[in-house]
Scaffold this motif. Sequence first.
Motif, PDB file in Angstrom:
ATOM      1  N   TYR B  94       0.851  -1.187   0.000  1.00 45.10           N
ATOM      2  CA  TYR B  94       0.000   0.000   0.000  1.00 45.10           C
ATOM      3  C   TYR B  94       0.884   1.232   0.000  1.00 45.10           C
ATOM      4  CZ  TYR B  94      -3.664   3.187   1.684  1.00 45.10           C
ATOM      5  OH  TYR B  94      -4.556   4.214   1.835  1.00 45.10           O
ATOM      6  N   THR B  99       3.071   9.661   1.495  1.00 35.99           N
ATOM      7  CA  THR B  99       4.083   8.661   1.841  1.00 35.99           C
ATOM      8  C   THR B  99       3.741   7.834   3.087  1.00 35.99           C
ATOM      9  OG1 THR B  99       5.621   9.878   3.267  1.00 35.99           O
ATOM     10  CG2 THR B  99       5.901  10.125   0.873  1.00 35.99           C
ATOM     11  N   LEU B 101       5.354   7.520   5.565  1.00 35.48           N
ATOM     12  CA  LEU B 101       6.553   6.943   6.193  1.00 35.48           C
ATOM     13  C   LEU B 101       6.517   7.304   7.673  1.00 35.48           C
ATOM     14  CD1 LEU B 101       9.397   7.651   3.604  1.00 35.48           C
ATOM     15  CD2 LEU B 101       8.104   5.547   3.992  1.00 35.48           C
ATOM     16  N   VAL B 113       9.271  -2.812   8.514  1.00 40.69           N
ATOM     17  CA  VAL B 113       8.071  -2.907   9.340  1.00 40.69           C
ATOM     18  C   VAL B 113       7.289  -4.197   9.102  1.00 40.69           C
ATOM     19  CG1 VAL B 113       5.760  -1.946   9.643  1.00 40.69           C
ATOM     20  CG2 VAL B 113       7.723  -0.480   9.881  1.00 40.69           C
ATOM     21  N   VAL B 114       6.948  -4.473   7.851  1.00 37.55           N
ATOM     22  CA  VAL B 114       6.135  -5.663   7.603  1.00 37.55           C
ATOM     23  C   VAL B 114       6.929  -6.960   7.832  1.00 37.55           C
ATOM     24  CG1 VAL B 114       4.519  -6.774   6.045  1.00 37.55           C
ATOM     25  CG2 VAL B 114       4.752  -4.303   6.016  1.00 37.55           C
ATOM     26  N   ARG B 163       8.966  -0.101   0.926  1.00 37.57           N
ATOM     27  CA  ARG B 163       8.287  -0.653   2.092  1.00 37.57           C
ATOM     28  C   ARG B 163       7.099  -1.518   1.670  1.00 37.57           C
ATOM     29  NH1 ARG B 163       5.744   3.298   6.552  1.00 37.57           N
ATOM     30  NH2 ARG B 163       4.163   3.608   4.950  1.00 37.57           N
TER      31      ARG B 163
ATOM     32  N   ALA C 109       0.716   8.899   8.882  1.00 34.52           N
ATOM     33  CA  ALA C 109       1.517   7.852   9.508  1.00 34.52           C
ATOM     34  C   ALA C 109       0.597   6.824  10.165  1.00 34.52           C
ATOM     35  CB  ALA C 109       2.483   8.451  10.528  1.00 34.52           C
ATOM     36  N   ALA C 112      -1.019   4.765   7.465  1.00 30.98           N
ATOM     37  CA  ALA C 112      -0.030   3.838   6.932  1.00 30.98           C
ATOM     38  C   ALA C 112       0.210   2.673   7.888  1.00 30.98           C
ATOM     39  CB  ALA C 112       1.283   4.569   6.652  1.00 30.98           C
ATOM     40  N   GLY C 115      -2.374   0.459   7.186  1.00 34.11           N
ATOM     41  CA  GLY C 115      -2.219   0.002   5.800  1.00 34.11           C
ATOM     42  C   GLY C 115      -1.193  -1.105   5.647  1.00 34.11           C
ATOM     43  N   VAL C 116      -0.103  -1.046   6.445  1.00 34.03           N
ATOM     44  CA  VAL C 116       0.908  -2.099   6.329  1.00 34.03           C
ATOM     45  C   VAL C 116       0.528  -3.321   7.153  1.00 34.03           C
ATOM     46  CG1 VAL C 116       2.798  -0.496   5.897  1.00 34.03           C
ATOM     47  CG2 VAL C 116       2.327  -1.253   8.234  1.00 34.03           C
ATOM     48  N   MET C 118      -0.635  -3.296  10.699  1.00 38.04           N
ATOM     49  CA  MET C 118      -0.496  -3.319  12.155  1.00 38.04           C
ATOM     50  C   MET C 118      -1.876  -3.472  12.787  1.00 38.04           C
ATOM     51  SD  MET C 118       2.349  -0.522  13.147  1.00 38.04           S
ATOM     52  CE  MET C 118       3.904  -0.415  12.276  1.00 38.04           C
TER      53      MET C 118
END
Lengths: 221, 335, 214
Positions: B94, B99, B101, B113-114, B163, C109, C112, C115-116, C118
């Motif tokens: 995604y 960003t 970030l 992170v993932v 990422r 943030a 995201a 989104g990743v 968590m």
Amino acid sequence: MDLIRGAIDYIQENQERFLDALTVHVRLSVYALLLGILIFVPLGILASRWSGGPALVGIVSAARVVPSISVLFLLYPYRREIGQIAPFWDRNFTLALIALTLLAGPPLIINTDAALRGVAPSVLENAEGLGMTGSQVFTRVQFPLALPVITAGVRTAAVEVIASATFAAFIGVGTLGRFITSGLTLYDFSLLLVGAIPVTLLALGAEVSLAGLERLVAHPA
Amino acid sequence: MNKLDGQHNPPVNAIEYDRVSKTYPNGSRSAVSDLSLTVERGKFVVLLGPSGCGKTTLLKMTNRLIEPNSGTIRVDGIDIMSVPAPELRRRIGYVIQQTGLFPHMRVEDNIAVVPKLLGWDKRRTSARIDELLHLVGLPPDAYRRRYPAQLSGGEQQRVGLARALAVNPDTMLMDEPFGALDAITRSKLQLELRRIHQELGQTIVFVTHDIDEAVRLADDIVIMRGGRIVQAGDPLEIVTDPVDEFVSDLVGASDALRRLSLIEARTIATPVHAGELPPLEMRPETIDVRAALGVMLGRGLERIALTGEDGDVTGILELDAVRTVARTHPIEATV
Amino acid sequence: MNFDYLIDHRDEVLRLTWEHIQLCALAIALALVFAIPLGVLITAYPRLRVSTLVILGAIYTIPSLAFLAFLIPPVGLGRQPAVIVLAAYAQLALVRNFQAGLSGVDPNALEASYGVGMTAWQSLTRVRLPLALPVLIAGMRIAIVSTISLATVTAWINAGGLGSLLFDGIAFNRPSMILAGTVAISALALGVDLLLRLVERMTPASRALHQART
Ligand SMILES: Nc1ncnc2c1ncn2[C@@H]1O[C@H](COP(=O)(O)OP(=O)(O)OP(=O)(O)O)[C@@H](O)[C@H]1O
Ligand SMILES: [Mg+2]
């Protein structure tokens, strides 16, 4: 409830004493606040336009860690000398007035400086662009725009002064604080409230009314 | 065992939207209404449309950042509502414009992170970080230990891309990832994204409102308006054959189209090989590419023959060659 | 007025300093028990923000001597009422900063983080709290430093601490005691302020910002 009843009874039986203390408290606070505004708002204005301003404001902020009582108590040994400044007043009153005025300083200086520095430079440039002189820019644009934040400083100072005026009872000034100190000495709980309730109302009243003034100067009707 | 892992023969369709609708609690009309769409595995699909047409909403429903009011969404044949949201999202890359970030983490930690969430060991994670940084064109030595605030906008987007790619997801969702970048950086990143897609072959759903970006990147373009799809299909078909005025206004300003009409077909023709039978459809070699494309799409032809003044066949125009020209950004031509 | 007392009675000043620290630590610990849930509550329900801050502001406005006077009838004298008053004053700075810190985190943030992939807890502990940390610590710093100076009047109700030097100094007419108390309190407050500023700068979020600037 009994305590409050007792406090009201006390006030009714000692009306003169109570009014005396209330008057002294208000007089001391108002004088200190006015004197503080007279001295420290101009100082804040200077700080905002002077290169050493940030350093001065830094020192003043740091000085805020000095406890309010300390300012009062540290002057106490010099009460004789201080008394000669205003022979027509009780010397401890004069001493307390000086201490409270000093206590009003930090919020007034810090807020005035921050308020004036906080006005966007583009606004000031625009005002100059319209042909205003330096002093016109200050009095017609910068100062009015800074007024709400300066008023907030006055509000903080007022609450600080009213609260610290109760401490003046520790050095024998007959403010509302005297009921609290003698309330503890005599272990008379009603007497504690005779001082505590009015002082709290004074502080809250000052807070609310100056907050109202702040809103008024922010949005001139 | 993860449900998404259990597939031996993955279905051809990576994502299926089946009559999906979404109305926000305080919204007066639906952001996405009764939308059905199938995204084939490995395709680069671009959602295109004006602001507020529901692109972001559709994209975020795919990884359950937003949940639809009705309809079904299947990823790899499995209803996304049957998988815990965090698990689903770890398998879908995604990337967003802002960003996202994590400012308090260095580049390497952002990318990790993932992998960390999935419990990869340090060695594997670290090797993967280097691999990814190379892939997105950032030398690891110079970039691993930096914080996001120490990167340019373009570099931040590259890290965001790295990422998202970290655990090699089959599906990537990208919401205007290059929207905030200057034109040159943007085209560079477009080129690289296309390269990465060719290399890794993921399914990508990419949101933009820039028609040129869409033409340059997409295998298929999906045009949306008011929460519905108005046209979907091959980029060249869409620019040359818009279904209605809305679409033609949207694609009318396309650079690609303008460019095609400025090029003579013979300049991109391939020579006729000896003994080869030329296509039956012929046009003079001076025809502009846009017109030639119209002929090819209109008749469903992959190639046409070009003829010189004397009527001899001088070359062949391939649809792929047109596609390549349409996708070529001016900077590619000059570099 | 001189520094005689500070020099000649170092041990006594140190003992009172330690007492002062204990009093403030107790007050801050009690304050946090209320401020953390309150800060989280008004972050989650922004509609409660204004009314909560108005109430805490009103409490903050009550003059300290009056506040102590209100507590003497129900609680008596000593450390207990002092801790209550100091904890009550600390609420405003703590809650206001907790709310500002928690809701000031970049929404991108946060998005995201989900989104990743968590979970809500991972997003809180790995993204929201670390990013809010500098503001949370700043709130603690402001509250702690002002508690250190406020914990002076409380000596009047036998709560101990450095304030006793001030009251004894007045009672026994020993100016150097007053000075010693004032210097010790101010030094303690400034020292803690400095220390917490350093801690603030060591958080990952501040380090990231700081590095970016240099
Ligand atoms: N959180 C929300 N609450 C209420 N309405 C929303 C919300 N998010 C989006 N909308 C509305 O839903 C519609 C579609 O929004 P969406 O963000 O999907 O559009 P978009 O196509 O991504 O637009 P853009 O190109 O500007 O990003 C819009 O009308 C928008 O106002
Ligand atoms: Mg969008």
